[in-house]
Write a protein that holds these residues in place. Sequence first.
Motif, PDB file in Angstrom:
ATOM      1  N   PRO A 279      48.266  -5.246  18.555  1.00 56.23           N
ATOM      2  CA  PRO A 279      49.579  -5.250  19.209  1.00 56.23           C
ATOM      3  C   PRO A 279      50.671  -4.763  18.271  1.00 56.23           C
ATOM      4  O   PRO A 279      50.747  -5.173  17.114  1.00 56.23           O
ATOM      5  CB  PRO A 279      49.777  -6.719  19.572  1.00 56.23           C
ATOM      6  CG  PRO A 279      48.402  -7.294  19.650  1.00 56.23           C
ATOM      7  CD  PRO A 279      47.609  -6.556  18.615  1.00 56.23           C
ATOM      8  N   LEU A 280      51.505  -3.859  18.784  1.00 55.00           N
ATOM      9  CA  LEU A 280      52.698  -3.343  18.100  1.00 55.00           C
ATOM     10  C   LEU A 280      52.407  -2.441  16.917  1.00 55.00           C
ATOM     11  O   LEU A 280      53.314  -1.917  16.288  1.00 55.00           O
ATOM     12  CB  LEU A 280      53.619  -4.486  17.660  1.00 55.00           C
ATOM     13  CG  LEU A 280      54.142  -5.341  18.816  1.00 55.00           C
ATOM     14  CD1 LEU A 280      54.994  -6.470  18.279  1.00 55.00           C
ATOM     15  CD2 LEU A 280      54.931  -4.500  19.784  1.00 55.00           C
ATOM     16  N   LEU A 281      51.155  -2.227  16.599  1.00 54.40           N
ATOM     17  CA  LEU A 281      50.817  -1.269  15.537  1.00 54.40           C
ATOM     18  C   LEU A 281      50.008  -0.111  16.087  1.00 54.40           C
ATOM     19  O   LEU A 281      50.049   0.996  15.550  1.00 54.40           O
ATOM     20  CB  LEU A 281      50.050  -1.967  14.407  1.00 54.40           C
ATOM     21  CG  LEU A 281      50.885  -2.975  13.619  1.00 54.40           C
ATOM     22  CD1 LEU A 281      50.024  -3.658  12.571  1.00 54.40           C
ATOM     23  CD2 LEU A 281      52.078  -2.312  12.957  1.00 54.40           C
ATOM     24  N   THR A 282      49.254  -0.374  17.144  1.00 49.01           N
ATOM     25  CA  THR A 282      48.651   0.704  17.917  1.00 49.01           C
ATOM     26  C   THR A 282      49.259   0.630  19.318  1.00 49.01           C
ATOM     27  O   THR A 282      50.038  -0.271  19.621  1.00 49.01           O
ATOM     28  CB  THR A 282      47.121   0.555  17.975  1.00 49.01           C
ATOM     29  OG1 THR A 282      46.795  -0.730  18.517  1.00 49.01           O
ATOM     30  CG2 THR A 282      46.528   0.681  16.576  1.00 49.01           C
ATOM     31  N   SER A 283      48.936   1.566  20.172  1.00 47.17           N
ATOM     32  CA  SER A 283      49.590   1.666  21.476  1.00 47.17           C
ATOM     33  C   SER A 283      49.510   0.352  22.241  1.00 47.17           C
ATOM     34  O   SER A 283      48.465  -0.303  22.298  1.00 47.17           O
ATOM     35  CB  SER A 283      48.939   2.780  22.289  1.00 47.17           C
ATOM     36  OG  SER A 283      49.684   3.044  23.452  1.00 47.17           O
ATOM     37  N   SER A 284      50.644  -0.072  22.819  1.00 48.60           N
ATOM     38  CA  SER A 284      50.727  -1.356  23.496  1.00 48.60           C
ATOM     39  C   SER A 284      50.141  -1.305  24.898  1.00 48.60           C
ATOM     40  O   SER A 284      50.212  -0.281  25.581  1.00 48.60           O
ATOM     41  CB  SER A 284      52.189  -1.804  23.597  1.00 48.60           C
ATOM     42  OG  SER A 284      52.744  -2.049  22.330  1.00 48.60           O
ATOM     43  N   LYS A 285      49.594  -2.419  25.329  1.00 47.74           N
ATOM     44  CA  LYS A 285      49.165  -2.569  26.722  1.00 47.74           C
ATOM     45  C   LYS A 285      50.411  -2.738  27.576  1.00 47.74           C
ATOM     46  O   LYS A 285      51.289  -3.545  27.265  1.00 47.74           O
ATOM     47  CB  LYS A 285      48.258  -3.790  26.860  1.00 47.74           C
ATOM     48  CG  LYS A 285      47.884  -4.124  28.293  1.00 47.74           C
ATOM     49  CD  LYS A 285      46.983  -5.337  28.359  1.00 47.74           C
ATOM     50  CE  LYS A 285      46.772  -5.813  29.795  1.00 47.74           C
ATOM     51  NZ  LYS A 285      46.169  -4.761  30.652  1.00 47.74           N
ATOM     52  N   THR A 286      50.514  -1.982  28.653  1.00 50.18           N
ATOM     53  CA  THR A 286      51.687  -2.048  29.518  1.00 50.18           C
ATOM     54  C   THR A 286      51.573  -3.210  30.495  1.00 50.18           C
ATOM     55  O   THR A 286      50.636  -3.273  31.290  1.00 50.18           O
ATOM     56  CB  THR A 286      51.863  -0.732  30.286  1.00 50.18           C
ATOM     57  OG1 THR A 286      52.081   0.327  29.351  1.00 50.18           O
ATOM     58  CG2 THR A 286      53.050  -0.802  31.231  1.00 50.18           C
ATOM     59  N   SER A 287      52.520  -4.142  30.391  1.00 54.64           N
ATOM     60  CA  SER A 287      52.595  -5.258  31.346  1.00 54.64           C
ATOM     61  C   SER A 287      54.064  -5.511  31.666  1.00 54.64           C
ATOM     62  O   SER A 287      54.593  -6.591  31.486  1.00 54.64           O
ATOM     63  CB  SER A 287      51.946  -6.516  30.756  1.00 54.64           C
ATOM     64  OG  SER A 287      52.574  -6.907  29.551  1.00 54.64           O
ATOM     65  N   GLY A 288      54.728  -4.444  32.133  1.00 56.65           N
ATOM     66  CA  GLY A 288      56.156  -4.491  32.402  1.00 56.65           C
ATOM     67  C   GLY A 288      56.886  -3.459  31.569  1.00 56.65           C
ATOM     68  O   GLY A 288      56.275  -2.658  30.858  1.00 56.65           O
ATOM     69  N   CYS A 289      58.208  -3.468  31.636  1.00 54.38           N
ATOM     70  CA  CYS A 289      59.032  -2.542  30.860  1.00 54.38           C
ATOM     71  C   CYS A 289      59.890  -3.314  29.871  1.00 54.38           C
ATOM     72  O   CYS A 289      60.301  -4.443  30.138  1.00 54.38           O
ATOM     73  CB  CYS A 289      59.947  -1.720  31.770  1.00 54.38           C
ATOM     74  SG  CYS A 289      59.072  -0.514  32.792  1.00 54.38           S
ATOM     75  N   HIS A 290      60.167  -2.689  28.727  1.00 52.76           N
ATOM     76  CA  HIS A 290      61.079  -3.290  27.767  1.00 52.76           C
ATOM     77  C   HIS A 290      62.523  -2.958  28.117  1.00 52.76           C
ATOM     78  O   HIS A 290      63.397  -3.815  28.052  1.00 52.76           O
ATOM     79  CB  HIS A 290      60.793  -2.832  26.348  1.00 52.76           C
ATOM     80  CG  HIS A 290      61.753  -3.404  25.354  1.00 52.76           C
ATOM     81  ND1 HIS A 290      62.988  -2.821  25.090  1.00 52.76           N
ATOM     82  CD2 HIS A 290      61.696  -4.517  24.593  1.00 52.76           C
ATOM     83  CE1 HIS A 290      63.637  -3.559  24.203  1.00 52.76           C
ATOM     84  NE2 HIS A 290      62.883  -4.592  23.891  1.00 52.76           N
ATOM     85  N   ASP A 291      62.791  -1.721  28.465  1.00 51.62           N
ATOM     86  CA  ASP A 291      64.165  -1.315  28.760  1.00 51.62           C
ATOM     87  C   ASP A 291      64.151  -0.074  29.638  1.00 51.62           C
ATOM     88  O   ASP A 291      63.237   0.748  29.565  1.00 51.62           O
ATOM     89  CB  ASP A 291      64.927  -1.022  27.468  1.00 51.62           C
ATOM     90  CG  ASP A 291      66.422  -1.299  27.590  1.00 51.62           C
ATOM     91  OD1 ASP A 291      66.892  -1.490  28.724  1.00 51.62           O
ATOM     92  OD2 ASP A 291      67.105  -1.326  26.567  1.00 51.62           O
ATOM     93  N   ILE A 292      65.185   0.045  30.451  1.00 48.13           N
ATOM     94  CA  ILE A 292      65.376   1.213  31.306  1.00 48.13           C
ATOM     95  C   ILE A 292      66.787   1.720  31.078  1.00 48.13           C
ATOM     96  O   ILE A 292      67.731   0.929  30.988  1.00 48.13           O
ATOM     97  CB  ILE A 292      65.169   0.853  32.787  1.00 48.13           C
ATOM     98  CG1 ILE A 292      63.692   0.523  33.055  1.00 48.13           C
ATOM     99  CG2 ILE A 292      65.634   1.977  33.707  1.00 48.13           C
ATOM    100  CD1 ILE A 292      63.425  -0.040  34.433  1.00 48.13           C
ATOM    101  N   THR A 293      66.940   3.021  30.958  1.00 46.21           N
ATOM    102  CA  THR A 293      68.263   3.629  30.896  1.00 46.21           C
ATOM    103  C   THR A 293      68.481   4.452  32.157  1.00 46.21           C
ATOM    104  O   THR A 293      67.682   5.340  32.472  1.00 46.21           O
ATOM    105  CB  THR A 293      68.417   4.521  29.656  1.00 46.21           C
ATOM    106  OG1 THR A 293      68.402   3.695  28.491  1.00 46.21           O
ATOM    107  CG2 THR A 293      69.727   5.289  29.695  1.00 46.21           C
TER     108      THR A 293
END
Length: 507
Positions: A279-293
Amino acid sequence: MRRLPLRTSLSFVGLGAVLVTGVGLAALNSSATADPGAGACTPEQYAALLAAGDNFALGCDLPGSLPAGGAAAPGLSEDDIDKSDNIELVAHVPLAGAFAEEGAYGTDMAFQGRYLYDGNYNGFQVFDIKKPAQPRRVAQVVCPGGQGDISIHENVLVLSVDSSRSDDSCASTAQPATEKSSWEGLRIFDISRPAKPRYVASVETACGSHTNTLAPTRNGKQVFVYVSSYSPSADFPDCQPPHDFISVVKVPVRKPARARLASTPVLFPDGGNPGGPVPLLTSSKTSGCHDITAYPAKDLAAGACMGDGILLDISKRARPKVVERVTDDVNFAFWHSATFNNSGTKVLFTDELGGGSLPTCNPALGTTRGADGIYDIEGGSLEFKSYYKIPRVQTMTENCVAHNGSLIPVRGKDIMVQAWYQGGFSVFDFTDSTDPEEIAWFDRGPISATSPELGGAWSVYWYNGHIYSSDITRGLEVFAIDDARVNAAKKVRMGTFNAQSQPSYRG
């Protein structure tokens, strides 16, 4: 997502140990089976990092510990300042009162007229910035609830709560997310009197609200709030997997107390990026969004969604639709945020490698990890062009990675100012998407030369001629820039500015 009491000194010893000893990223992959908190951190350290926000606690998944005196990478000494000649610090207002307590960190900002609204883990505060070199604090609203992401539209202020609480009130206490009665989501305030904000409504959302983004309708009478959250668990009644959607809240501008949940559009029907081994060092598993612009004037939005970057059509505000999706399993660990250029023909995504608590601005991780990824929008597709990362080496005790920033409104140019935690901030020109160039910077030495400490610039934004920084532990700072490449932007005036709801300026 349980949030526990904080300590001032936070450890990101896991990655520090790996980098100090020169172990490569391949060795990090072997740590994938480590239990959270079992490798690098004591239970107390893990609890503090878990409470601290973003993804700080996941640094504890890594094994080892930082050796004594472990500032192995070269960099500035404590209290030193390195800056370009065109940047000057013109004002500093330290955190005070309840906002100077342990764990009451400065976070996001929003602007309206002569006022700056500054988010904090304990709520938000309001500054009168009519005289930018003499900002004056006019209000503090103590209302704990996580990192306090903040947005403004007319007389409405929206505050994210990503901390499981006993109820929706400002007097609530932390309560485990395993309890069905726990609450997290949005708090909505009336700011028609900026010095006396009034709490008028709350809306509970699945998995809370890590960040929020405003998308007003064309007539401005309604504002839709895109609520980003992540990290579901089968143990959390209100945050169940797969959590492949966002929450959309509708707020009537004239009657904000009638705010309600409008929809929960699924963005990843196929589950999104399955993620890598660490986690956080290789590609993350998507379970939602962190931010949207959002870019409401162009009916576009860009989502930074853990393991995926997405482009959305928001012409129907309550039903955003994914029209393009990209991944970068080689260099991006955690898609954190996004910024459009003014013409809406580019998106700059940030990678929060290490979750914000780790030292990633050093030769061991190179120039393409923990960086920005610049994409041109060509025929509706996102086409990768280059990476941008600050060129200055930070010590092994400094958390440093790409974080929140905004455009500087220079006609015909794509210029941005961006926070890098203890890496300070950088002003850079990405008009040539393939060759971004830094044109200004400000950087302090580490908070401690021997002990990892969480700190630095969380958000750095341009507003009406000045650069404003919300520093995690130092408070509000204001900077002036004098450079022929950006001076014309000082003539551009915006009535309201939210970095995650981009306004369009004439360019």
